[in-house]
Design an enzyme around this catalytic site. Structure first.
Site, PDB file in Angstrom:
ATOM      1  N   ARG A  16     -12.632  -4.515  -7.127  1.00  0.00           N
ATOM      2  CA  ARG A  16     -12.309  -5.117  -5.837  1.00  0.00           C
ATOM      3  C   ARG A  16     -13.572  -5.325  -5.005  1.00  0.00           C
ATOM      4  NH1 ARG A  16      -8.477  -2.346  -1.267  1.00  0.00           N
ATOM      5  NH2 ARG A  16     -10.215  -0.905  -1.238  1.00  0.00           N
TER       6      ARG A  16
ATOM      7  N   ASP B 161       1.855  -4.987   8.515  1.00  0.00           N
ATOM      8  CA  ASP B 161       0.656  -4.150   8.473  1.00  0.00           C
ATOM      9  C   ASP B 161      -0.545  -5.079   8.332  1.00  0.00           C
ATOM     10  OD1 ASP B 161      -1.469  -2.476   7.819  1.00  0.00           O
ATOM     11  OD2 ASP B 161      -0.167  -1.029   6.802  1.00  0.00           O
TER      12      ASP B 161
ATOM     13  N   LYS C 250     -11.585  -0.443   8.748  1.00  0.00           N
ATOM     14  CA  LYS C 250     -11.871  -1.464   7.727  1.00  0.00           C
ATOM     15  C   LYS C 250     -12.681  -2.585   8.380  1.00  0.00           C
ATOM     16  CE  LYS C 250      -8.073   0.043   4.872  1.00  0.00           C
ATOM     17  NZ  LYS C 250      -6.615   0.062   4.755  1.00  0.00           N
TER      18      LYS C 250
ATOM     19  N   PHE D  13       0.857  -1.194   0.000  1.00  0.00           N
ATOM     20  CA  PHE D  13       0.000   0.000   0.000  1.00  0.00           C
ATOM     21  C   PHE D  13       0.893   1.243   0.000  1.00  0.00           C
ATOM     22  CE2 PHE D  13      -2.864   3.114   1.868  1.00  0.00           C
ATOM     23  CZ  PHE D  13      -4.067   2.819   1.251  1.00  0.00           C
TER      24      PHE D  13
END
Ligand SMILES: *Cc1c(COP(=O)(O)O)cnc(C)c1O
Length: 424
Positions: free
Chosen positions: A383, A198, A224, A129
């Protein structure tokens, strides 16, 4: 061929079905973006209103003690610890993922170089990311180190005696590919390299066992799969063997051993508490607490292992239905088929039109998102995140049916679906 009634039968047998009642599901929406912003738990509005009107409005500053505000970062951290294989007192909810990464990567660099100054490289994946790479780039600049970005298949051979830290994201945000944390960590340790993980797309999505993987440092995201709400505090874990070895660089008063002693010099708190910096955002932290509670509610139903079983069943079903029903429309599978290598999302690739197809699906109430191909190195991605807490098997059927119709009718080619928004 899989049918709609097969999917309905799977929902009827699903031991986690009742968990969707914990959420305020908007009508007419199949939400496949919980990997980007989790759903709002039903308890959150009342809890936030109580923090605002009673704890702040009435009790004011007394709430730091009376309502437990002061202890909340560690209390919520203890709850998150149960989801990621960490011990009590080892996790703190604070700041953002980017900021926490800055803290732990700095600490990892400091510890690695104290032990072995010849280690001058930080290794990560090119497909990591971007914020993780930017933070690493900035820190490498500051410390005069080299940031080495490699392809996934080249990680093993990049672990050489001049590497200080290996920094990886456990589940890749674009492809949903998952690393074997224990194996990669062991390979790094065999070369004397510290690991930073992460967990942004792992915590609350897949089983994680930081302690048994012997990981060194980890950070993760609150908004998230933890359903903490937009901009929720993130979290940070440091292996207890490292926690007291150095200061973290954002040595604010909240990480001091005695913040209310107001001494002019810094004395770090013991353990993970020193990874705090300044005053926590209490309204957001209360919302995160509600979000984490939705995951702890699974503990009576088999916990993360049961969530994982359902997650894989959902993603397997989605892949199978897309292949059965959307064949011939140029979709590829960017997510690994092997269960051990798959997170809780499925990414489809398409040479053109991926953005517009996602927009056309959103207009039909099927909310996924788009991620651009890496400067043309990879195709664009559609996605879809599958949060087993609130997504069912019939939802998967309906999502694929909408996708089939969008592709078959060509409606995605409508000009309104080409318009780019600031956030994709
Ligand atoms: C979502 C995500 C982040 C987000 O960082 P913020 O500081 O919350 O903006 C960081 N890293 C990864 C891998 C992510 O998926």
């Amino acid at each position: 061929m899989t049918t709609l009634s097969d999917c309905q039968a799977l929902d009827a047998q699903d031991p986690l079905r009742s968990l969707r009642d914990l959420f305020a599901l908007p009508d007419g929406t199949i939400y496949l973006d919980g990997n980007s912003l989790g759903m709002m738990p039903r308890t959150t509005p009342e809890r936030v209103a109580d923090v605002v009107t009673r704890e702040w409005g009435q009790d004011l500053i007394q709430s730091w003690n009376k309502a437990g505000w002061f202890a909340m970062p560690l209390a919520v951290g203890d709850k998150i610890a149960r989801l990621i294989g960490a011990g009590a007192g080892e996790v703190v909810a604070a700041d953002s993922t980017s900021i926490n990464l800055f803290k732990v990567l700095s600490a990892a660099i400091h510890i690695a170089q104290a032990d072995a100054p010849q280690r001058t490289k930080v290794v990560s994946e090119r497909s990591n990311f971007p914020t993780d790479l930017y933070i690493a780039e900035a820190l490498c600049q500051q410390h005069g180190l080299e940031l080495v970005l490699v392809e996934t298949e080249d990680i093993a051979e990049s672990l050489s005696a001049d590497v200080a830290v290996l920094m990886l994201t456990h589940v890749n945000y674009r492809t949903g590919a998952m690393h074997n944390m224990a194996a990669v960590t062991a390979a790094a340790h065999a070369e004397g390299i510290l690991t930073v993980w992460d967990l942004a797309h792992s915590a609350g999505a897949v089983p994680v066992d930081l302690r048994s993987a012997k990981a060194d440092f980890a950070v993760g995201c609150g908004y998230k799969y933890l359903n903490g709400g937009p901009g929720a505090p993130a979290f940070v874990w440091v292996n207890p063997q490292h926690a007291d070895r150095c200061w973290q660089p954002l040595a604010g008063w909240w990480g001091h051993a005695a913040p209310f002693a107001f001494t002019p010099d810094y004395q770090p708190a013991a353990g993970i508490a020193r990874y705090q910096c300044g005053t926590q955002p209490m309204i957001s932290l209360a919302a995160l607490d509600c979000g984490v509670d939705t995951l702890l509610a699974t503990e009576a139903l088999g916990g993360m292992a049961a969530l994982r079983t359902k997650s894989l069943a959902l993603t397997d079903l989605f892949i199978r239905l897309v292949e059965e029903r959307c064949d011939g429309h140029g979709l590829g599978l960017a997510t690994p088929r092997e269960h051990a290598q798959r997170g809780s999302q499925v990414c489809l690739s398409r040479q053109e039109g991926a953005y517009a197809i996602v927009q056309a699906l959103i207009a039909r109430g099927v909310v996924g998102d788009f991620r651009a191909g890496d400067g043309g190195r990879h195709p664009d991605i559609l996605r879809f995140g599958f949060t087993p807490l609130y997504i069912g098997f019939e939802d998967v059927w309906n999502a694929v049916e909408h996708l089939r119709q969008v592709l078959h009718s060509g409606e995605w080619q409508d000009a309104r679906f080409a318009r780019q928004h600031a956030v994709t």
